[in-house]
Design a protein around this motif. Structure first.
Motif, mmCIF file in Angstrom:
data_model
loop_
_atom_site.group_PDB
_atom_site.id
_atom_site.type_symbol
_atom_site.label_atom_id
_atom_site.label_comp_id
_atom_site.label_asym_id
_atom_site.label_seq_id
_atom_site.Cartn_x
_atom_site.Cartn_y
_atom_site.Cartn_z
ATOM 1 N N ARG A 468 -15.756 45.945 -15.064
ATOM 2 C CA ARG A 468 -14.402 46.398 -15.305
ATOM 3 C C ARG A 468 -13.486 46.020 -14.136
ATOM 4 N NH1 ARG A 468 -13.235 50.633 -18.497
ATOM 5 N NH2 ARG A 468 -15.088 49.886 -19.570
ATOM 6 N N ILE A 469 -13.951 46.200 -12.927
ATOM 7 C CA ILE A 469 -13.145 45.874 -11.745
ATOM 8 C C ILE A 469 -12.807 44.388 -11.714
ATOM 9 C CG2 ILE A 469 -13.271 45.608 -9.233
ATOM 10 C CD1 ILE A 469 -14.705 48.308 -9.130
ATOM 11 N N VAL A 470 -13.820 43.555 -11.878
ATOM 12 C CA VAL A 470 -13.604 42.112 -11.755
ATOM 13 C C VAL A 470 -12.741 41.596 -12.908
ATOM 14 C CG1 VAL A 470 -14.730 39.858 -11.595
ATOM 15 C CG2 VAL A 470 -15.744 41.831 -10.453
ATOM 16 N N ASP A 471 -12.892 42.164 -14.098
ATOM 17 C CA ASP A 471 -11.997 41.800 -15.204
ATOM 18 C C ASP A 471 -10.554 42.090 -14.841
ATOM 19 O OD1 ASP A 471 -13.999 40.865 -16.796
ATOM 20 O OD2 ASP A 471 -14.112 42.620 -18.105
ATOM 21 N N ARG A 472 -10.308 43.278 -14.271
ATOM 22 C CA ARG A 472 -8.939 43.639 -13.904
ATOM 23 C C ARG A 472 -8.394 42.747 -12.800
ATOM 24 N NH1 ARG A 472 -6.546 48.484 -14.576
ATOM 25 N NH2 ARG A 472 -4.805 47.294 -13.719
ATOM 26 N N LEU A 473 -9.258 42.197 -11.991
ATOM 27 C CA LEU A 473 -8.819 41.310 -10.915
ATOM 28 C C LEU A 473 -8.681 39.861 -11.368
ATOM 29 C CD1 LEU A 473 -10.955 42.697 -7.937
ATOM 30 C CD2 LEU A 473 -8.545 43.143 -8.455
ATOM 31 N N GLY A 474 -8.907 39.611 -12.662
ATOM 32 C CA GLY A 474 -8.749 38.251 -13.184
ATOM 33 C C GLY A 474 -9.946 37.365 -12.936
ATOM 34 N N GLY A 475 -11.125 37.951 -12.692
ATOM 35 C CA GLY A 475 -12.317 37.145 -12.423
ATOM 36 C C GLY A 475 -13.388 37.337 -13.475
ATOM 37 N N GLU A 476 -14.627 37.075 -13.096
ATOM 38 C CA GLU A 476 -15.754 37.184 -14.023
ATOM 39 C C GLU A 476 -17.006 37.590 -13.257
ATOM 40 O OE1 GLU A 476 -17.452 33.352 -15.338
ATOM 41 O OE2 GLU A 476 -15.775 32.445 -14.249
ATOM 42 N N VAL A 477 -17.995 38.141 -13.973
ATOM 43 C CA VAL A 477 -19.260 38.558 -13.370
ATOM 44 C C VAL A 477 -20.394 37.864 -14.098
ATOM 45 C CG1 VAL A 477 -18.365 40.806 -12.660
ATOM 46 C CG2 VAL A 477 -19.449 40.550 -14.900
ATOM 47 N N GLY A 478 -21.562 37.849 -13.477
ATOM 48 C CA GLY A 478 -22.719 37.242 -14.121
ATOM 49 C C GLY A 478 -23.953 37.376 -13.264
ATOM 50 N N VAL A 479 -25.078 36.902 -13.809
ATOM 51 C CA VAL A 479 -26.344 36.972 -13.096
ATOM 52 C C VAL A 479 -27.175 35.749 -13.442
ATOM 53 C CG1 VAL A 479 -27.437 38.306 -14.950
ATOM 54 C CG2 VAL A 479 -28.389 38.407 -12.633
ATOM 55 N N ARG A 480 -27.903 35.257 -12.460
ATOM 56 C CA ARG A 480 -28.895 34.194 -12.662
ATOM 57 C C ARG A 480 -30.240 34.743 -12.176
ATOM 58 N NH1 ARG A 480 -24.388 31.449 -10.633
ATOM 59 N NH2 ARG A 480 -25.172 31.654 -8.514
ATOM 60 N N SER A 481 -31.205 34.699 -13.076
ATOM 61 C CA SER A 481 -32.493 35.300 -12.706
ATOM 62 C C SER A 481 -33.595 34.778 -13.601
ATOM 63 C CB SER A 481 -32.411 36.831 -12.812
ATOM 64 O OG SER A 481 -33.633 37.414 -12.420
ATOM 65 N N GLU A 482 -34.788 34.687 -13.049
ATOM 66 C CA GLU A 482 -35.991 34.342 -13.791
ATOM 67 C C GLU A 482 -37.103 35.298 -13.359
ATOM 68 O OE1 GLU A 482 -36.208 32.207 -16.166
ATOM 69 O OE2 GLU A 482 -34.224 31.294 -15.935
ATOM 70 N N PRO A 483 -37.975 35.700 -14.287
ATOM 71 C CA PRO A 483 -39.073 36.590 -13.904
ATOM 72 C C PRO A 483 -39.896 36.004 -12.763
ATOM 73 C CG PRO A 483 -38.925 36.434 -16.298
ATOM 74 C CD PRO A 483 -37.972 35.414 -15.746
ATOM 75 N N GLY A 484 -40.088 36.824 -11.731
ATOM 76 C CA GLY A 484 -40.884 36.394 -10.583
ATOM 77 C C GLY A 484 -40.126 35.579 -9.565
ATOM 78 N N ALA A 485 -38.821 35.312 -9.778
ATOM 79 C CA ALA A 485 -38.067 34.449 -8.856
ATOM 80 C C ALA A 485 -36.851 35.134 -8.285
ATOM 81 C CB ALA A 485 -37.639 33.165 -9.581
ATOM 82 N N GLY A 486 -36.781 36.458 -8.365
ATOM 83 C CA GLY A 486 -35.635 37.157 -7.821
ATOM 84 C C GLY A 486 -34.406 37.019 -8.708
ATOM 85 N N SER A 487 -33.287 37.616 -8.271
ATOM 86 C CA SER A 487 -32.047 37.603 -9.043
ATOM 87 C C SER A 487 -30.873 37.293 -8.131
ATOM 88 C CB SER A 487 -31.807 38.960 -9.722
ATOM 89 O OG SER A 487 -32.895 39.310 -10.551
ATOM 90 N N THR A 488 -29.854 36.647 -8.703
ATOM 91 C CA THR A 488 -28.605 36.393 -7.998
ATOM 92 C C THR A 488 -27.465 36.921 -8.853
ATOM 93 O OG1 THR A 488 -29.457 34.405 -6.892
ATOM 94 C CG2 THR A 488 -27.058 34.646 -7.048
ATOM 95 N N PHE A 489 -26.842 37.986 -8.370
ATOM 96 C CA PHE A 489 -25.676 38.546 -9.043
ATOM 97 C C PHE A 489 -24.420 37.970 -8.396
ATOM 98 C CE2 PHE A 489 -28.969 41.424 -10.229
ATOM 99 C CZ PHE A 489 -28.582 42.002 -11.421
ATOM 100 N N PHE A 490 -23.432 37.637 -9.214
ATOM 101 C CA PHE A 490 -22.215 37.033 -8.658
ATOM 102 C C PHE A 490 -20.971 37.607 -9.321
ATOM 103 C CE2 PHE A 490 -23.410 34.282 -12.203
ATOM 104 C CZ PHE A 490 -22.200 34.100 -12.870
ATOM 105 N N PHE A 491 -19.846 37.451 -8.623
ATOM 106 C CA PHE A 491 -18.535 37.761 -9.188
ATOM 107 C C PHE A 491 -17.541 36.734 -8.642
ATOM 108 C CE2 PHE A 491 -18.793 40.116 -5.256
ATOM 109 C CZ PHE A 491 -17.513 40.085 -4.699
ATOM 110 N N ALA A 492 -16.623 36.327 -9.482
ATOM 111 C CA ALA A 492 -15.650 35.300 -9.110
ATOM 112 C C ALA A 492 -14.269 35.925 -8.974
ATOM 113 C CB ALA A 492 -15.615 34.182 -10.157
ATOM 114 N N LEU A 493 -13.543 35.492 -7.951
ATOM 115 C CA LEU A 493 -12.168 35.934 -7.720
ATOM 116 C C LEU A 493 -11.275 34.720 -7.499
ATOM 117 C CD1 LEU A 493 -12.694 38.934 -5.254
ATOM 118 C CD2 LEU A 493 -12.222 39.060 -7.705
ATOM 119 N N PRO A 494 -9.985 34.845 -7.785
ATOM 120 C CA PRO A 494 -9.074 33.716 -7.527
ATOM 121 C C PRO A 494 -8.945 33.447 -6.033
ATOM 122 C CG PRO A 494 -7.844 35.659 -8.213
ATOM 123 C CD PRO A 494 -9.288 35.976 -8.434
ATOM 124 N N ALA A 495 -8.893 32.171 -5.684
ATOM 125 C CA ALA A 495 -8.696 31.799 -4.287
ATOM 126 C C ALA A 495 -7.260 32.089 -3.876
ATOM 127 C CB ALA A 495 -9.004 30.312 -4.091
#
Length: 516
Positions: A468-495
């Motif tokens: 909700r926060i990142v949507d209001r800031l005009g960005g996006e959220v997501g995750v990259r992950s595979e079982p046994g290989a850890g996870s990377t959570f990210f959020f994008a903001l305007p430069a």
């Protein structure tokens, strides 16, 4: 020879085209005999002579032998002339003179063919006399007069219709553009000049802005003088313009309609989010607040019943549980308040001091880092981004606390950022945990989602608030992950980019980039 006076014209100038000189003379005498006043007859024996005669005089009627032979342009070679071709040639040379065909062939198909080719009548040689000939001439002239009058009337009506059509489209509030078959602009009305913000003189003769074809219904984005964009709907139909095939494009400004659609979509999203907030509130009050509140009440009542019966160690344990559940209630209330403020609070984006934001987060999570012996790895500097510092702090706090809770043993959490070509900055948190499968990734960022990990605790609102926060800031959220290989959570903001300092402007810029 007696002639019916009603069939006799007052004057007559006739051209006879007959390959047989003797028969040509007979026709000439019949014409002179049948006409009671001025009569002039010109006898010719091939199309070459006929052309010369038609070039120098004006005739009332042409009588032509259907079996006419003619010399080619090269001369010297005689070839049979196609009957239809003879008539087409005469109609081209003298389109307003009635033609009567004379032939030895008594054939209905031939008669129909010649009449369709432009002849006014059809006479069989040897089967007509002066009276029939003069009647045929009179009727042919009258039919030709009526035909020419009708043709003139139709042309006048067409011209009048075109004039009315042009007057209608000239005064139409909608824009109208006429294109030729090469897509060049032939005409624009004042409405089109207004929509396109260009005078007709700058548009005529130029190619239209986009390729179109009959039946198209499309949209054209038109820049305006105040650096805005106007949306025009185009409807394309086939038409005739100055007796040529053309395309008519009607243009209508639908910018207000588009804004209304966008507002409706935003209202629908807001309503959806509001419903989610209500669900979150009811769910949290019914479950997440009820359990810790019940534990606090239960432990307090046990202590109050007979405090002297408990040892110091037992008292400390009970009071610790009461304190922990009290903090849990406080965290849930704070999350609900934050969820409500994210939906309602209006903020302006400002350049973030990300290092300072993360210092605040580290202080908040110091106890968690110490408890799990977690290692945090951060870059020496951060690229400048736009955001709202208190909200971005909550995003980092959620990501880092999850990475520590769900990381390896001990957790190793790495933070970083990358700049995208679309001038947004992706901030990320990577852990060394077990990773997530596809089903678990799909459930993330939804309200009340709490994956079943050994150390999982909390209300399940954290990642929902992040989204909700990142949507209001005009960005996006997501995750990259595979079982046994850890996870990377990210959020994008305007430069940080000059000229964009509000959420509305950032969203608008993001939509423009996506459309391009």
């Amino acid at each position: 020879m007696q002639v019916n006076q009603q069939a006799v014209p007052n004057s007559l100038n006739a051209l006879v085209i007959e390959s047989d000189p003797l028969y040509a003379c007979i026709i000439g005498e019949m014409l002179k005999e049948g006409s009671r006043d001025k009569t002039a007859v010109t006898l010719t024996h091939d199309m070459s002579e006929a052309r010369n005669a038609l070039a120098g005089d004006k005739y009332d009627v042409i009588l032509v032998d259907l079996s006419l032979a003619t010399l080619t342009e090269a001369g010297g070679v005689v070839e049979e002339e196609n009957p239809t071709a003879v008539l087409e040639t005469l109609n081209d040379i003298a389109p307003n003179i009635p033609i009567i065909v004379m032939t030895n062939v008594d054939n209905e198909d031939t008669a129909v063919q010649t009449l369709q080719a432009g002849a006014q009548d059809y006479l069989i040689k040897g089967q007509f006399r002066v009276q029939s000939l003069m009647r045929a001439i009179r009727y042919a002239r009258e039919r030709q007069r009526l035909r020419l009058a009708l043709q003139a009337s139709l042309q006048k009506e067409i011209a009048s219709g075109e004039e009315r059509f042009q007057r209608i489209i000239a005064t139409s509030a909608d824009g109208v553009v006429i294109l030729d078959d090469a897509q060049c602009i032939l005409f624009v009305n004042p409405g089109a000049e207004t929509l396109l913000a260009r005078p007709a003189a700058d548009l005529l003769g130029n190619l239209f802005f986009i390729p179109v074809q009959a039946g198209d219904i499309t949209e054209l984005q038109i820049p305006t003088s105040n650096d805005q964009t106007l949306t025009s709907e185009l409807r394309v139909v086939a038409t005739q313009w100055q007796q040529q095939d053309a395309l008519l494009i009607s243009m209508r400004d639908i910018s207000a309609h588009k804004r209304a659609e966008a507002n409706l979509r935003q209202y629908t999203r807001d309503l959806h989010y509001r419903n989610e907030d209500l669900d979150a509130f009811s769910h949290t009050v019914a479950h997440d607040l009820k359990n810790p509140a019940g534990l606090i009440v239960g432990f307090a009542e046990v202590l109050l019943s007979d405090m002297d019966a408990f040892s110091r160690e037992e008292l400390v344990r009970y009071l610790t549980l009461i304190s922990r559940n009290g903090r849990k209630i406080d965290d849930i209330i704070n999350e609900l308040l934050l969820l409500a403020s994210v939906r309602q609070e209006e903020i302006d984006l400002q350049p973030l001091d990300m290092a300072s934001v993360l210092n605040q987060v580290e202080e908040r999570l110091a106890f968690l880092v110490k408890e799990h012996q977690a290692e945090l790895v951060m870059p020496p500097s951060w690229p400048p981004a736009l955001g709202h510092a208190p909200w971005v702090e909550e995003v980092w706090a959620n990501y880092l606390s999850n990475a520590i809770k769900y990381g390896g043993q001990p957790p190793r959490v790495e933070l970083g950022a990358n700049t995208r070509p679309d001038k947004t900055i992706v901030f990320w948190v990577s852990d060394n945990g077990e990773g997530l499968n596809d089903e678990e990734k799909e459930r993330l960022f939804m309200p009340f989602t709490q994956l079943k990990k050994v150390r999982a605790q909390g209300s399940g609102l954290g990642l929902s608030i992040v989204r909700r926060i990142v949507d209001r800031l005009g960005g996006e959220v997501g995750v990259r992950s595979e079982p046994g290989a850890g996870s990377t959570f990210f959020f994008a903001l305007p430069a940080v980019e000059e000229g964009f300092t509000s959420v509305k402007e950032v969203r608008s810029k993001k939509q423009e980039v996506a459309s391009a």
